[in-house]
Design a protein around this motif. Structure first.
Motif, PDB file in Angstrom:
ATOM      1  N   LYS A 296      37.938  35.905  42.101  1.00 51.42           N
ATOM      2  CA  LYS A 296      37.047  36.856  41.152  1.00 51.42           C
ATOM      3  C   LYS A 296      36.014  36.688  40.413  1.00 51.42           C
ATOM      4  N   ALA A 297      35.165  37.424  39.936  1.00 50.15           N
ATOM      5  CA  ALA A 297      34.218  36.881  38.650  1.00 50.15           C
ATOM      6  C   ALA A 297      34.749  37.788  37.902  1.00 50.15           C
TER       7      ALA A 297
ATOM      8  N   ARG B 134      31.819  44.151  37.762  1.00 45.42           N
ATOM      9  CA  ARG B 134      32.504  44.966  36.751  1.00 45.42           C
ATOM     10  C   ARG B 134      31.909  44.289  35.184  1.00 45.42           C
ATOM     11  N   VAL B 135      31.896  45.140  34.169  1.00 44.62           N
ATOM     12  CA  VAL B 135      31.217  44.240  32.677  1.00 44.62           C
ATOM     13  C   VAL B 135      31.366  45.132  31.955  1.00 44.62           C
ATOM     14  N   THR B 136      32.216  43.899  30.632  1.00 40.39           N
ATOM     15  CA  THR B 136      33.057  44.703  29.465  1.00 40.39           C
ATOM     16  C   THR B 136      32.430  44.023  28.121  1.00 40.39           C
TER      17      THR B 136
ATOM     18  N   ILE C 193      38.499  51.498  27.422  1.00 40.92           N
ATOM     19  CA  ILE C 193      38.866  50.738  26.594  1.00 40.92           C
ATOM     20  C   ILE C 193      39.323  49.534  27.859  1.00 40.92           C
ATOM     21  N   THR C 194      39.400  48.249  27.429  1.00 39.73           N
ATOM     22  CA  THR C 194      39.802  46.824  28.454  1.00 39.73           C
ATOM     23  C   THR C 194      40.537  46.515  27.732  1.00 39.73           C
ATOM     24  N   LYS C 195      41.642  45.694  28.441  1.00 37.09           N
ATOM     25  CA  LYS C 195      43.258  44.795  28.455  1.00 37.09           C
ATOM     26  C   LYS C 195      42.554  43.690  27.616  1.00 37.09           C
ATOM     27  N   VAL C 196      41.460  42.914  28.663  1.00 36.88           N
ATOM     28  CA  VAL C 196      41.277  41.587  27.861  1.00 36.88           C
ATOM     29  C   VAL C 196      40.158  41.466  27.553  1.00 36.88           C
TER      30      VAL C 196
ATOM     31  N   PHE D  79      34.265  41.015  41.901  1.00 38.83           N
ATOM     32  CA  PHE D  79      34.148  41.276  40.439  1.00 38.83           C
ATOM     33  C   PHE D  79      35.502  42.160  39.889  1.00 38.83           C
ATOM     34  N   GLU D  80      35.739  41.482  39.421  1.00 43.25           N
ATOM     35  CA  GLU D  80      37.470  42.436  38.864  1.00 43.25           C
ATOM     36  C   GLU D  80      37.711  42.815  37.728  1.00 43.25           C
ATOM     37  N   TRP D  81      38.392  43.292  37.247  1.00 48.03           N
ATOM     38  CA  TRP D  81      38.915  43.469  35.968  1.00 48.03           C
ATOM     39  C   TRP D  81      40.295  42.467  35.801  1.00 48.03           C
ATOM     40  N   LEU D  82      40.450  41.458  35.386  1.00 49.96           N
ATOM     41  CA  LEU D  82      41.900  40.733  34.990  1.00 49.96           C
ATOM     42  C   LEU D  82      43.172  40.984  34.237  1.00 49.96           C
ATOM     43  N   GLU D  83      42.824  43.103  34.439  1.00 54.85           N
ATOM     44  CA  GLU D  83      43.862  42.632  33.474  1.00 54.85           C
ATOM     45  C   GLU D  83      45.044  43.119  35.160  1.00 54.85           C
TER      46      GLU D  83
END
Length: 268
Positions: A26-27, A68-70, A142-145, A260-264
């Motif tokens: 994952k990135a 995916r971008v935060t 809204i992100t969780k990381v 390209f992933e979320w880490l949630e």
């Protein structure tokens, strides 16, 4: 022994092979100090959020490589606050929340504000930032990381974030202790194969690549070629001069089989 050999021969003859489970790579990509993006959108009254040069470039990379971008934000920047963000773009943020998300970074950009903040100050700053993001971009954005400003948070602050549904914290790219991690815990984090560690139900992730410090992208990626998780970031104030580096990193990671992933933990 003869029986085992006969069994193995039968399995091979049947064409059945036991293979190792493939490693998932994952990135995670993020942009810090991103409040200036929203300030710019409001100032220019764009037709689309992607008329902003930074978001426009990120969308190009999303469309081509599926990134995916935060965006990590201050609540206040100069005379602008996230409460000033126009609500006209909410639908567009919600429509793109599958790849573009926003998270709390700090109340302001001042480091002294972090050191002087009480747990009560921190809770209020987090709450008003979340409320503003929810108002102009919707819950799905809204992100969780999080990556907090200067990787600063006391154990009480980390505990509070956990009660708010935050699942992970992105740590320093300098291999220094971040947040409430001890020196020994930090050493274990950076020594682990996937660059993670757990503490009190919070997951900590090593930040691997700061784009503005990556003079040779190929060499930097080579250092992390065996990593299962690669965390890449830059800052909004220097994004445009590092846009080509980001594209080079994204292309290389994509070719190397990273998704390209979320880490949630509950999302793919």
């Amino acid at each position: 022994m003869a029986g085992i050999l006969l069994l193995l021969a039968a399995v091979l003859a049947a064409g059945v092979f036991f293979l190792r489970r493939p490693v998932v790579k994952k990135a995670h990509i993020s942009v810090d100090d991103a409040t200036m993006i929203f300030q710019n959108i409001c100032l220019n009254e764009y037709d689309s959020i992607f008329d902003n040069p930074i978001l426009g470039k990120l969308k190009e990379l999303h469309d081509q490589y599926g990134i995916r971008v935060t965006l990590y934000v201050y609540y206040e920047l100069e005379e602008f606050s996230l409460a000033d963000m126009s609500l006209d773009y909410r639908n567009e943020f919600e429509e793109n929340a599958d790849w573009l998300r926003i998270g709390f970074h700090s109340d302001t950009e001042e480091y002294s504000d972090l050191q002087e903040a009480s747990i009560g100050d921190f809770m209020k700053a987090y709450a008003r930032t979340q409320e503003a993001i929810r108002e102009f971009a919707g819950d799905a954005s809204i992100t969780k990381v999080l990556r907090l400003h200067y990787w600063y948070a006391t154990s009480n602050m980390v505990d509070f974030l956990h009660t708010q549904g935050i699942e992970g914290l992105l740590c320093s790219d300098k291999k220094e202790p971040s947040y409430d991690l001890t020196i020994e815990e930090s050493k274990r984090l950076y020594a682990s194969r996937d660059g993670t560690c757990e503490k009190n139900e919070m997951t900590y992730y090593a930040t691997d690549i700061r784009l503005e410090n990556a003079e040779n992208v190929e060499a930097v990626l080579e250092e992390h070629r065996k990593d299962r998780i690669i965390v890449v970031f830059t800052h909004a104030w220097c994004f445009m001069e590092n846009g080509d580096k980001l594209e080079e990193v994204v292309r290389a990671l994509s070719e190397a089989g990273y998704s390209f992933e979320w880490l949630e933990g509950d999302e793919e």
